[in-house]
Scaffold this motif. Structure first.
Motif, PDB file in Angstrom:
ATOM      1  N   VAL A 202       0.721  -1.551  -0.127  1.00 50.94           N
ATOM      2  CA  VAL A 202       0.223   0.219   0.564  1.00 50.94           C
ATOM      3  C   VAL A 202       1.302   1.482   0.543  1.00 50.94           C
ATOM      4  CG1 VAL A 202      -1.778  -1.441   1.473  1.00 50.94           C
ATOM      5  CG2 VAL A 202      -0.505   0.172   2.022  1.00 50.94           C
ATOM      6  N   VAL A 203       0.537   2.403  -0.285  1.00 48.96           N
ATOM      7  CA  VAL A 203       1.271   3.656  -0.335  1.00 48.96           C
ATOM      8  C   VAL A 203      -0.089   4.202   0.014  1.00 48.96           C
ATOM      9  CG1 VAL A 203       0.461   3.873  -2.924  1.00 48.96           C
ATOM     10  CG2 VAL A 203       2.474   5.139  -1.489  1.00 48.96           C
ATOM     11  N   ARG A 204       0.352   5.399   1.219  1.00 47.96           N
ATOM     12  CA  ARG A 204      -0.356   6.353   1.673  1.00 47.96           C
ATOM     13  C   ARG A 204      -0.669   7.519   1.229  1.00 47.96           C
ATOM     14  NH1 ARG A 204       2.320   8.429   7.564  1.00 47.96           N
ATOM     15  NH2 ARG A 204       2.043   6.715   8.413  1.00 47.96           N
ATOM     16  N   ILE A 205      -1.957   7.925   0.868  1.00 43.78           N
ATOM     17  CA  ILE A 205      -2.798   8.790  -0.502  1.00 43.78           C
ATOM     18  C   ILE A 205      -1.533  10.229   0.120  1.00 43.78           C
ATOM     19  CG2 ILE A 205      -4.814  10.696  -0.460  1.00 43.78           C
ATOM     20  CD1 ILE A 205      -6.628   7.288   0.538  1.00 43.78           C
ATOM     21  N   CYS A 206      -1.289  10.393   0.895  1.00 46.55           N
ATOM     22  CA  CYS A 206      -1.492  12.157   1.168  1.00 46.55           C
ATOM     23  C   CYS A 206       0.826  12.018   1.062  1.00 46.55           C
ATOM     24  CB  CYS A 206      -1.001  12.494   2.831  1.00 46.55           C
ATOM     25  SG  CYS A 206       0.599  11.284   4.108  1.00 46.55           S
ATOM     26  N   ASP A 207       1.185  10.748   0.391  1.00 56.53           N
ATOM     27  CA  ASP A 207       2.291  10.511   0.150  1.00 56.53           C
ATOM     28  C   ASP A 207       2.574  10.154  -1.656  1.00 56.53           C
ATOM     29  OD1 ASP A 207       4.019  10.697   2.805  1.00 56.53           O
ATOM     30  OD2 ASP A 207       3.775   8.202   1.812  1.00 56.53           O
ATOM     31  N   VAL A 208       1.355   9.272  -1.806  1.00 59.28           N
ATOM     32  CA  VAL A 208       0.862   9.552  -3.740  1.00 59.28           C
ATOM     33  C   VAL A 208      -0.158  11.161  -4.551  1.00 59.28           C
ATOM     34  CG1 VAL A 208      -0.571   8.191  -3.356  1.00 59.28           C
ATOM     35  CG2 VAL A 208       0.598   7.403  -5.607  1.00 59.28           C
ATOM     36  N   SER A 209      -0.793  11.668  -3.601  1.00 59.82           N
ATOM     37  CA  SER A 209      -1.447  12.138  -3.883  1.00 59.82           C
ATOM     38  C   SER A 209      -1.050  13.289  -5.019  1.00 59.82           C
ATOM     39  CB  SER A 209      -3.162  12.722  -3.353  1.00 59.82           C
ATOM     40  OG  SER A 209      -2.666  13.027  -2.028  1.00 59.82           O
ATOM     41  N   LYS A 210       0.049  13.825  -3.936  1.00 52.58           N
ATOM     42  CA  LYS A 210       0.549  15.094  -4.797  1.00 52.58           C
ATOM     43  C   LYS A 210       0.677  15.251  -6.117  1.00 52.58           C
ATOM     44  CE  LYS A 210       2.800  14.894  -0.890  1.00 52.58           C
ATOM     45  NZ  LYS A 210       4.221  15.046   0.142  1.00 52.58           N
ATOM     46  N   PHE A 211       1.099  13.322  -6.937  1.00 56.60           N
ATOM     47  CA  PHE A 211       2.121  13.270  -7.996  1.00 56.60           C
ATOM     48  C   PHE A 211       0.533  12.372  -9.147  1.00 56.60           C
ATOM     49  CE2 PHE A 211       4.977  12.412  -4.471  1.00 56.60           C
ATOM     50  CZ  PHE A 211       5.656  13.700  -4.863  1.00 56.60           C
ATOM     51  N   ILE A 212      -0.378  11.867  -8.352  1.00 59.33           N
ATOM     52  CA  ILE A 212      -1.554  11.245  -9.191  1.00 59.33           C
ATOM     53  C   ILE A 212      -2.659  11.551  -8.818  1.00 59.33           C
ATOM     54  CG2 ILE A 212       0.524  10.008 -10.047  1.00 59.33           C
ATOM     55  CD1 ILE A 212      -1.245   7.811  -8.437  1.00 59.33           C
ATOM     56  N   ASP A 213      -3.567  11.871 -10.110  1.00 52.68           N
ATOM     57  CA  ASP A 213      -5.086  11.056  -9.732  1.00 52.68           C
ATOM     58  C   ASP A 213      -5.476  10.012  -9.249  1.00 52.68           C
ATOM     59  OD1 ASP A 213      -7.166  11.738  -9.501  1.00 52.68           O
ATOM     60  OD2 ASP A 213      -8.216  12.334 -11.226  1.00 52.68           O
ATOM     61  N   ILE A 214      -5.865   9.776  -7.775  1.00 52.44           N
ATOM     62  CA  ILE A 214      -6.142   8.814  -7.419  1.00 52.44           C
ATOM     63  C   ILE A 214      -7.697   8.326  -7.105  1.00 52.44           C
ATOM     64  CG2 ILE A 214      -3.759   7.929  -6.246  1.00 52.44           C
ATOM     65  CD1 ILE A 214      -5.715   8.760  -3.383  1.00 52.44           C
ATOM     66  N   SER A 215      -8.568   9.509  -7.568  1.00 53.89           N
ATOM     67  CA  SER A 215      -9.900   9.682  -7.517  1.00 53.89           C
ATOM     68  C   SER A 215     -10.226   8.401  -8.369  1.00 53.89           C
ATOM     69  CB  SER A 215     -10.962  10.975  -8.514  1.00 53.89           C
ATOM     70  OG  SER A 215     -10.276  10.829  -9.250  1.00 53.89           O
ATOM     71  N   ASP A 216     -11.711   7.897  -7.737  1.00 47.48           N
ATOM     72  CA  ASP A 216     -12.499   6.792  -8.517  1.00 47.48           C
ATOM     73  C   ASP A 216     -11.187   4.745  -7.518  1.00 47.48           C
ATOM     74  OD1 ASP A 216     -13.767   7.958 -10.317  1.00 47.48           O
ATOM     75  OD2 ASP A 216     -12.607   7.687 -11.450  1.00 47.48           O
ATOM     76  N   VAL A 217     -10.254   5.567  -6.777  1.00 44.14           N
ATOM     77  CA  VAL A 217      -9.389   4.281  -5.966  1.00 44.14           C
ATOM     78  C   VAL A 217     -10.805   4.549  -4.903  1.00 44.14           C
ATOM     79  CG1 VAL A 217      -7.677   2.983  -5.473  1.00 44.14           C
ATOM     80  CG2 VAL A 217      -7.838   4.793  -7.544  1.00 44.14           C
ATOM     81  N   GLN A 218     -10.637   2.857  -4.452  1.00 47.51           N
ATOM     82  CA  GLN A 218     -11.223   3.370  -3.130  1.00 47.51           C
ATOM     83  C   GLN A 218     -10.256   3.302  -1.974  1.00 47.51           C
ATOM     84  OE1 GLN A 218     -14.033   2.398  -1.434  1.00 47.51           O
ATOM     85  NE2 GLN A 218     -12.936   2.185   0.376  1.00 47.51           N
TER      86      GLN A 218
END
Length: 167
Positions: free
Chosen positions: A73-89
């Motif tokens: 897994v990866v923390r949302i706060c780490d990866v959401s700065k770089f990619i759009d993770i909308s639609d992912v649970q």
């Protein structure tokens, strides 16, 4: 509506990131320190890194991979700065919001009355999510030409007013 090219929807580093399946293995460079590779440099897009490897990546964008119930897994706060993770649970593990890298096989059993499933692996999902993991969203790109991982600039309040006003 114009179709978005695949290259514009899927950052190059994410392609390598999702291909890596050797997180949490011993570091080949720092083997004598018994270090596990749980980091990934988005700038270099090379192999997974251990903490000792980070010295060579001090000014780079690095994300840490974690484990949750045997899944990466990866923390949302780490990866959401770089990619759009909308639609992912998203999930909450140890008070941190995370997303899974791979599909969650346990969620494949469809219970009676479940309306929403992952568009790729058919695992159960709550509304409004379409994918259970980053890999499933990546596979979904092939079917949906409007789906993207690329962050879109957020409209400021002034921009949104201009967009709503007639021209």
């Amino acid at each position: 509506m114009n179709k978005i090219s695949k290259e514009d929807r899927f950052p190059q580093w994410l392609r390598s990131f999702l291909k890596i399946n050797f997180f949490f293995r011993p570091c080949e460079i720092h083997d004598s320190f018994k270090k596990e590779c749980s980091m990934y440099c988005l700038d270099c897009t090379g192999p997974a890194l251990c903490y000792s490897c980070l010295v060579d990546h001090k000014d780079h964008h690095v994300v840490q991979i974690r484990k949750s119930s045997y899944y990466d897994v990866v923390r949302i706060c780490d990866v959401s700065k770089f990619i759009d993770i909308s639609d992912v649970q998203p999930y909450i593990v140890n008070d941190a919001k995370i997303v899974y890298l791979e599909e969650r096989l346990k969620s494949r059993f469809i219970e009676e009355g479940v309306k929403y499933t992952c568009k790729t692996c058919r695992g159960m999902l709550p509304e409004p999510f379409r994918f259970c993991s980053l890999r499933c969203k990546r596979k979904g790109l092939k079917k949906d030409p409007n789906l993207t991982f690329v962050l879109r600039p957020k409209l400021s309040q002034d921009d949104s007013k201009d967009a709503d006003s007639p021209k």
